[in-house]
Write a protein that holds these residues in place. Structure first.
Motif: not given
Ligand code: SF4
Length: 929
Positions: A93, A96-97, A100-101, A609-610, A613, A625-626
């Motif tokens: 988590d 990936l956060a 993503t940032q 996933d990235l 996000r 949504s994904p």
């Protein structure tokens, strides 16, 4: 004598699953035996169209890749200085956060600040698409430093290529010439094919500075000097022309040899084809008039000079070819001086291949219909095949050398005929294929096309208003216009220099750019940690994805651990690098057959996933949504590149009844698993040869979505496309190169292939650096993604510098002596071994055996780090400065292919510091120049 009773058929496991090997580029079918969920044994799948049960050392050693102690176990965040290998483990988590940032900020600011480059993976249909969704032009895979010259020359000449897009006609060829081949992408099919040739007594000729691998079983080996292959082929062409050993019928039917080329020196139309009012290229006919060159029922002439109706002078393209190659520049005597192969031998080889082509003509009783609708009762072929790869590609003259090979094939009438080189579907796909590289962003931030593609004209280049490169690697610029695979080898140096721009994040997947994938490894490692005056790294962020603790890991800020190939879904797609053979189209999957015992995730899943996000358009639904919450397996089934065109061609349509195109089928992956993890569709018997102009083939290919029409695809002996670049350099057209690039573009965008000395020959003091130096990987490690394997390292865990016994004698060297290998860029101390299968003017070594101490979880005294070495340390990624100080990439000027094998060195005996141990570490001294 009694023999022990052996239970040879005892099952080794309790379950067998079929999937696709990932230990090299060949992608064979395998059967994995499991016991209690653990992998016990891997064998070849006898039903698989690629390998038909054959497995190699790498493939069977996949079990050790799967259980490698070097596997990464959890995401890592850098805590110390970059390059020190100091990390803390973090949860996914958080990882990936963070990613993503970082990436989200870039995408808002300028997506081109992300440089996303992948190594030897096989997921380019996904990664290229993802880069397009992100909107960065700075994406590529590893082809630029591998063999892009081979791919580009093929695509721009015949719409296919050797590589893994074509193959010799193993069942009919009588003479095979292999240029610069070590092991190869088509690894097991080549082994099977060579076996067939040996059984039939067909001749196998290896032209290579080093006799190893397939060359070891060749009937004849010609030890050629690196970089001179084009001249050798040019001399063969001269012999064919001089003796009239040419298939003129083939030339005028399938190539543009008869097209009229305007002769108007200085004019905007000089070198272009004469065309009629409808734009159809013209040829001169025996009737004494110009006619459309693609008309049937005409008798084109291929030599002479003619006056067109509008008064312009024009000559057939073949005339220009003959003028060039009948000149003294390409005489066998001239070639002999450079190639190290006697003129008499060159003449003999020319005669042998002409005899095989014209005296052993093959006639197959197979009716077929050509693209113009004419029916033929036989398929007639010239049983001479060529195969070539990196050895000729990895030079600064490689593009034209590869084009010359194709000209040789054309003269013999030996492209996709019985007995010759054959296209593998979906090729041929146009000369070149239609897709151009993306250039601009749409309102939703996505790129208007995939970042890689085929430049058709100067207008397609990625240059700014001043004609300067836009991409971080300078691909598709005037410096390297046809860089169809990008130039991964330039990314780090350019990013640090801010040339042409700075980037924010370098996102690498399976690209060991701090070690064996870098030219000038020591300097590259320094660049990766270089900081601005304010203490910020010049490449501010590096995200690295790998399954193993490779040398690149220590330079990452964020490490995302991948799975092994037995733990994830993968797609071997026809949209990517196909696994077809000449008689059928194939694709395949990998699927998880073992559960990870570590906190790792498949990169393909992570990328989707990235993407979700980040809100990338293709990765989310309208409500945000994904789009693919179940990851890559869902993408493989549901994603459509165009309506009905998806990642997999088998079992399409809602009920799985369609092939090639059709609606997504929710059960598709189950069908693949039931069928050995692959799909295969046979080319109809009437479509198996002349695929570029065979209606039976083209209709089949159109039905599967491979081609858009059944029109003939013309093989380009003469490249009008290259001439348009040259005309731009001469001041014609709307898009022209900057002044400083004009001379270079005008010289190297020659519409006919030619040979020129590799750049390092011209720019190096050859008296001081008299030897050529090259590398290759051993067969049991060729193209093996993991690079380090417990079983394979037991075969070889260290390397030597190999040289011919005569060369060794002249230098007063014996086996195991230590020498300094010095290039203009630095020197390295290494041990030597004599090898009589080496051309006397060449030294070589196995590549990538040397490992960085501490990497790959190897013991600190492992031979790989103590005795193994890389020649990369003495190869420069840049050429010497021009008069104005500018330094071009050490690459082919047309394609940007890294010129690894242009390297020149000297070898001097070195003192040994600890002779008794035999463990004297090599020493590196670089960047003196
Ligand atoms: S390593 Fe390559 S050649 Fe060997 S079995 Fe696997 S895919 Fe085939």
């Amino acid at each position: 004598m009694t023999h022990p009773s052996l239970k040879l058929h005892e099952p080794v496991g309790d379950e067998v699953k079929t999937t696709t090997c990932y230990m090299c580029a060949c992608r064979c079918g395998i059967k994995v035996h499991l016991k209690d969920g653990k992998v016990r044994y891997i064998q070849g799948n006898p039903d698989h169209p690629v390998n038909r049960g054959v497995i190699c050392a790498k493939g069977s050693a996949g079990i050790m890749q799967h259980y490698s102690p070097a596997r990464l176990r959890k995401p890592l965040l850098r805590t110390g200085e970059r390059g020190k290998g100091e990390f803390r483990e973090i949860e996914w988590d958080e990882a990936l956060a963070l990613a993503t940032q970082w990436l989200g900020d870039i995408r808002k600011r300028n997506p081109d600040e992300l440089a996303f480059f992948t190594g030897r993976d096989q997921s380019q249909a996904l990664t290229g698409w993802w880069a397009q969704q992100f909107g960065t032009i700075n994406y590529a895979a590893h082809g630029g430093f591998c063999s892009v010259n081979m791919a580009a020359a093929g695509m721009y000449t015949l719409g296919g290529s050797f590589w893994e897009f074509g193959e010799p006609d193993w069942d009919h060829t009588r003479y095979l010439l292999m240029f610069g081949v070590a092991e190869d992408h088509d690894s097991n099919p080549i082994k099977l094919g060579l076996g067939k040739l040996k059984q039939r007594g067909a001749k196998v000729l290896a032209i290579n500075p080093v006799r190893t691998g397939y060359a070891a079983i060749a009937d004849e080996w010609l030890g050629i000097r690196p970089g001179s292959d084009g001249l050798f082929v040019g001399a063969l062409v001269q012999e064919l022309l001089r003796n009239d050993w040419v298939d003129f019928d083939y030339l005028v039917r399938y190539t543009n040899a008869h097209y009229l080329v305007v002769r108007n020196p200085g004019g905007a139309d000089d070198g272009l084809f004469a065309r009629d009012a409808e734009g159809r290229a013209l040829c001169w006919t025996r009737a004494g008039v110009a006619m459309p060159a693609d008309a049937i029922g005409i008798a084109p002439v291929v030599v002479g000079e003619f006056t067109l109706a509008d008064g312009r002078r024009a000559v057939p393209a073949f005339q220009l070819l003959a003028e060039r190659f009948l000149a003294a520049d390409y005489s066998p005597e001239r070639a002999a001086e450079q190639c190290g192969i006697e003129a008499a031998t060159i003449r003999r080889i020319a005669r042998e291949i002409a005899d095989a082509a014209f005296r052993e003509e093959i006639r197959l009783p197979q009716r077929w219909t050509d693209a113009w609708g004419r029916t033929h009762e036989e398929m007639i072929g010239r049983p001479v095949s060529l195969h070539a790869m990196r050895g000729i590609a990895a030079h600064s003259n490689g593009f034209h050398t590869c084009r010359l090979l194709h000209v040789l094939q054309m003269l013999l009438g030996a492209i996709d005929t019985p007995g010759s080189f054959r296209y593998q579907p979906p090729y041929p796909k146009g000369v070149p294929p239609a897709n151009r590289p993306g250039k601009s962003r749409k309102p939703d931030g996505t790129l208007d096309a995939g970042p890689l593609g085929y430049v058709h004209a100067p207008e397609d280049l990625l240059v700014d208003a001043n004609g300067e490169p836009r991409r971080i690697d300078k691909a598709f610029s005037w410096q390297h216009p046809l860089a169809v695979h990008g130039m991964l080898q330039n990314v780090i140096a350019n990013a640090v220099a801010g040339d042409p721009q700075r980037i924010d994040t370098l996102f690498l997947f399976m690209a060991n750019m701090s070690w064996n994938s870098a030219m000038n490894t020591t300097r590259t490692r320094r660049l990766l940690v270089e900081k601005d005056a304010d203490g910020v790294y010049k490449i501010p962020r590096i995200i690295y994805v790998d399954a193993y603790a490779s040398e690149m890991v220590e330079f990452a800020d964020l490490v995302l651990p991948d799975t092994t190939y037995l733990e994830r879904y993968d797609c071997i797609s026809l949209l990517d690098r196909p696994i077809s053979d000449a008689d059928g189209a194939s694709d395949a999957i990998r699927h998880p057959i073992a559960r990870p015992d570590r906190d790792v995730r498949a990169f393909q899943d992570v990328l989707l996933d990235l993407g979700a996000r980040l809100g990338l358009p293709g990765c989310v639904r309208e409500d945000g949504s994904p789009r693919y919450p179940d990851g890559f397996a869902q993408y493989m089934v549901e994603h459509e590149r165009a309506p009905g065109v998806g990642m997999l061609a088998g079992w399409r349509g809602r009920d799985g009844s369609r092939e090639g195109t059709g609606e997504p089928n929710p059960q598709q992956l189950d069908r693949y698993k039931e069928h050995g993890a692959f799909w295969h569709a046979e080319v109809p018997a009437a479509g198996r040869y002349y695929k570029m102009a065979n209606r039976d083939y083209l209709e089949w290919a159109r039905g599967l979505g491979f081609v858009g029409s059944t029109h003939a695809q013309v093989i380009e002996l003469y490249s009008e496309r290259l001439q348009r670049f040259r005309l731009a350099a001469l001041g014609h057209g709307a898009v022209q190169p900057p002044a400083r690039e004009r001379e270079r573009v005008a010289r190297y965008f020659d519409p006919l292939p030619f040979w020129y000395a590799p750049f390092e020959w011209e720019q190096t003091d050859l008296a001081r650096y008299p030897l050529a130096a090259i590398t290759q990987r051993p067969m049991f490690m060729y193209h093996s993604w993991g690079s380090q394997n417990a079983w394979l390292r037991q075969i070889t865990a260290r390397n030597f510098l190999y040289l011919h016994p005569q060369t060794a004698q002249a230098l007063d060297l014996r086996d195991d002596d230590w020498v300094w290998v010095e290039s203009p860029h630095g020197r390295i101390r290494v041990p030597v071994r004599c090898h009589s299968g080496t051309e006397p003017g060449t030294v070589w070594t196995w590549n990538a055996l040397g490992k960085r101490r501490g990497a790959w979880k190897l013991a600190s005294d492992a031979p790989e780090s103590q005795q193994g070495f890389l020649l990369n340390h003495v190869i420069s990624e840049l050429l010497p400065p021009r008069a104005d100080g500018y330094r071009y990439a050490n690459a082919d000027p047309v394609t940007g292919q890294a010129a690894w094998f242009d390297l020149r060195v000297r070898v001097d005996k070195a003192a040994v510091e600890s002779e008794d141990s035999g463990l004297t570490p090599h020493r590196i001294e670089v960047a003196r120049a």
